[in-house]
Design an enzyme around this catalytic site. Structure first.
Site, PDB file in Angstrom:
ATOM      1  N   HIS A 226      -6.862   5.459   5.004  1.00 45.70           N
ATOM      2  CA  HIS A 226      -7.854   4.719   4.219  1.00 45.70           C
ATOM      3  C   HIS A 226      -7.273   3.589   3.388  1.00 45.70           C
ATOM      4  O   HIS A 226      -7.999   2.872   2.733  1.00 45.70           O
ATOM      5  CB  HIS A 226      -8.590   5.682   3.282  1.00 45.70           C
ATOM      6  CG  HIS A 226      -7.720   6.127   2.143  1.00 45.70           C
ATOM      7  ND1 HIS A 226      -6.824   7.154   2.268  1.00 45.70           N
ATOM      8  CD2 HIS A 226      -7.579   5.653   0.891  1.00 45.70           C
ATOM      9  CE1 HIS A 226      -6.175   7.294   1.122  1.00 45.70           C
ATOM     10  NE2 HIS A 226      -6.613   6.399   0.270  1.00 45.70           N
TER      11      HIS A 226
HETATM   12  C1  UD1 Z   1      -9.458   5.629  -3.947  1.00 49.09           C
HETATM   13  C2  UD1 Z   1      -8.178   5.451  -4.712  1.00 49.09           C
HETATM   14  C3  UD1 Z   1      -6.991   5.886  -3.844  1.00 49.09           C
HETATM   15  C4  UD1 Z   1      -7.195   7.270  -3.274  1.00 49.09           C
HETATM   16  C5  UD1 Z   1      -8.549   7.327  -2.544  1.00 49.09           C
HETATM   17  C6  UD1 Z   1      -8.818   8.709  -1.997  1.00 49.09           C
HETATM   18  C7  UD1 Z   1      -8.179   3.556  -6.303  1.00 49.09           C
HETATM   19  C8  UD1 Z   1      -7.630   2.210  -6.558  1.00 49.09           C
HETATM   20  N1  UD1 Z   1      -7.928   4.065  -5.074  1.00 49.09           N
HETATM   21  O1  UD1 Z   1      -9.467   4.704  -2.864  1.00 49.09           O
HETATM   22  O2  UD1 Z   1      -5.813   5.887  -4.626  1.00 49.09           O
HETATM   23  O3  UD1 Z   1      -6.159   7.585  -2.361  1.00 49.09           O
HETATM   24  O4  UD1 Z   1      -9.569   6.956  -3.481  1.00 49.09           O
HETATM   25  O5  UD1 Z   1     -10.070   8.789  -1.395  1.00 49.09           O
HETATM   26  O6  UD1 Z   1      -8.791   4.132  -7.162  1.00 49.09           O
HETATM   27  N2  UD1 Z   1     -17.132   4.896  -0.663  1.00 49.09           N
HETATM   28  C9  UD1 Z   1     -18.221   5.621  -0.243  1.00 49.09           C
HETATM   29  N3  UD1 Z   1     -18.457   6.806  -0.833  1.00 49.09           N
HETATM   30  C10 UD1 Z   1     -17.690   7.290  -1.830  1.00 49.09           C
HETATM   31  C11 UD1 Z   1     -16.578   6.536  -2.256  1.00 49.09           C
HETATM   32  C12 UD1 Z   1     -16.306   5.349  -1.647  1.00 49.09           C
HETATM   33  O7  UD1 Z   1     -18.963   5.219   0.648  1.00 49.09           O
HETATM   34  O8  UD1 Z   1     -17.979   8.389  -2.342  1.00 49.09           O
HETATM   35  C13 UD1 Z   1     -16.834   3.616   0.022  1.00 49.09           C
HETATM   36  C14 UD1 Z   1     -17.332   2.413  -0.714  1.00 49.09           C
HETATM   37  O9  UD1 Z   1     -17.861   1.537   0.235  1.00 49.09           O
HETATM   38  C15 UD1 Z   1     -16.089   1.778  -1.300  1.00 49.09           C
HETATM   39  C16 UD1 Z   1     -14.994   2.230  -0.343  1.00 49.09           C
HETATM   40  O10 UD1 Z   1     -15.438   3.482   0.181  1.00 49.09           O
HETATM   41  O11 UD1 Z   1     -16.179   0.408  -1.396  1.00 49.09           O
HETATM   42  C17 UD1 Z   1     -13.667   2.442  -1.021  1.00 49.09           C
HETATM   43  O12 UD1 Z   1     -13.814   3.244  -2.169  1.00 49.09           O
HETATM   44  P1  UD1 Z   1     -12.979   2.946  -3.509  1.00 49.09           P
HETATM   45  O13 UD1 Z   1     -13.486   3.813  -4.582  1.00 49.09           O
HETATM   46  O14 UD1 Z   1     -12.922   1.498  -3.759  1.00 49.09           O
HETATM   47  O15 UD1 Z   1     -11.491   3.358  -3.167  1.00 49.09           O
HETATM   48  P2  UD1 Z   1     -10.816   4.322  -2.089  1.00 49.09           P
HETATM   49  O16 UD1 Z   1     -10.409   3.517  -0.904  1.00 49.09           O
HETATM   50  O17 UD1 Z   1     -11.628   5.552  -1.853  1.00 49.09           O
END
Ligand code: UD1
Length: 387
Positions: A226
């Protein structure tokens, strides 16, 4: 003493569970109680990324959910700071506990520090020395501001000392993730792999006939990915997918619980159809804690860019390819006694190490103080520095 602990994203949930348990136990035995509040920033909001972990790990509902949701880094951090500052002004805790390296960790440590509230960082001192990683920035800022820095290993103490952190602020407590692993091992091992797959199967993968697979033989690869550095660019993501489809899938089926970020990117780059049509690549929704642990216990090989999985592979002994050029967790590397090797995202390097790794057997390792008793040491360290 009043403490607010903050969680925001998936890797925080398994770290807070054992701490909440030791605080409850302390309150049962001691006259002077600890008032503990749990704040969820809401960075991860899907049931599968959040609620499922609260339920599986018996974490009480958060007292406050800031409902931040997704957004750019500045949006997530900014919104969290604004909302968390209000909580701090209202609740006036003596301590804020932050975990790991997610955006919530950074935002809440800054907000607390500006209000002169003491900050305790669990998992302090990890460094990838790669400031293109958002998590490295979160780690650096949080550690710079924290009053109590609790490290998972001794290398992290060295990192902090090299940055000029006073020794008396640092305490080596071990890895709290392993507390959770140890207390959930038995429950996880009783799960049945085919059921995990059936229950979490991505329905779009209609062509896939699960009856063809017998996962009890431990002959499968487990994959997670991811990190923005692997999934945000088509020219990086596509060759990795091609390698899985053309090479790994010929050796064994690949089970891949897919992160929402990665699914979005595969769709955006028109790669989604390609992956769902391959019947040796089994795409699952994000898994619960026990389900992932069971698959990790049984898989022949792990391919991942997750920090937490590198640690769990070390303790379980799962031969692991880490799809990164660096790691903030060098203790998990084979050259340091762990189970993983760094392969970045260069296909010839991945291929070479993949072939070598297939010949390895499962060899569990237990780094110092990864003994399942870290939460207890954390509470003792906080009580000691509160005096
Ligand atoms: C975050 C953490 C990372 C961790 C990862 C584990 C930061 C900077 N990064 O990254 O260190 O390894 O979590 O999962 O905090 N989204 C959903 N549903 C959710 C959450 C996210 O659909 O419940 C989607 C959203 O479109 C979002 C994307 O996933 O834009 C990324 O989510 P984000 O919270 O930005 O960071 P992660 O890549 O999950």
């Amino acid at each position: 003493m009043k403490i607010i602990s903050v969680v925001g994203a998936r890797p925080n949930f398994m770290k807070i569970a054992p701490l909440i348990k030791v605080i409850s136990k302390y309150n049962e035995c001691e006259e002077e109680k600890i008032e503990h509040m749990l704040v969820h920033t809401g960075q991860h909001y899907d049931d599968r990324m959040s609620k499922a972990f609260f339920k599986a790990l018996d974490i009480p509902d958060a007292d406050i959910n800031l409902g931040i949701g997704s957004g750019s880094h500045a949006e997530q951090v900014g919104k969290t700071m604004i909302a968390f500052e209000k909580v701090l002004i209202e609740e006036k805790p003596q301590w804020v506990i932050v975990l790991g390296d997610v955006n919530a960790t950074l935002a809440c440590s800054v907000a607390a520090k500006k209000l002169h509230i003491r900050v305790c960082h669990i998992e302090a001192g990890l460094r990838s020395f790669d400031d293109r990683m958002p998590e490295e920035i979160n780690r650096l800022v949080t550690d710079r501001l924290s009053d109590l820095l609790l490290t998972p290993d001794e290398l992290s103490i060295e990192n902090l000392r090299n940055e000029g952190v006073t020794r008396s602020k640092i305490e080596f407590v071990g890895n709290i993730m392993i507390d959770t692993l140890e207390s959930n091992r038995v429950k996880a091992s009783n799960l049945i792999i085919n059921e995990i797959i059936e229950d979490n199967f991505i329905q779009e993968q209609k062509s896939n006939d699960l009856n063809n697979f017998n996962f009890s033989t431990s002959h499968f690869a487990l994959m997670t990915m991811h990190r923005p550095s692997n999934v945000d660019k088509k020219e990086i993501l596509e060759p990795i997918i091609q390698f899985l489809l053309d090479e790994v899938s010929l050796d064994m089926p690949i089970i891949w619980p897919i992160h929402p970020r990665t699914k979005n990117k595969l769709e955006q780059f028109n790669l989604w159809d390609k992956v769902i049509l391959n019947d040796k690549l089994i795409l699952l929704n994000p898994l619960g804690y026990h389900e992932m642990l069971k698959l990790n216990m049984e898989s022949k090989i792990m391919l991942t860019d997750s920090g937490g999985l590198q640690e769990e592979c070390t303790v379980l002994g799962t031969p692991c390819l880490t799809l990164r050029w660096n790691t903030e967790r060098p203790i998990t590397l084979r050259k340091n006694g762990g189970a993983s090797v760094l392969v970045g995202n260069n296909i010839s390097r991945i291929r070479e190490e993949y072939k070598k790794t297939l010949k390895l057997n499962r060899t569990p390792d237990r780094p110092k103080l990864w003994d399942g008793k870290t939460a207890k040491r954390i509470l003792e360290a906080i009580l000691k520095s509160n005096k």
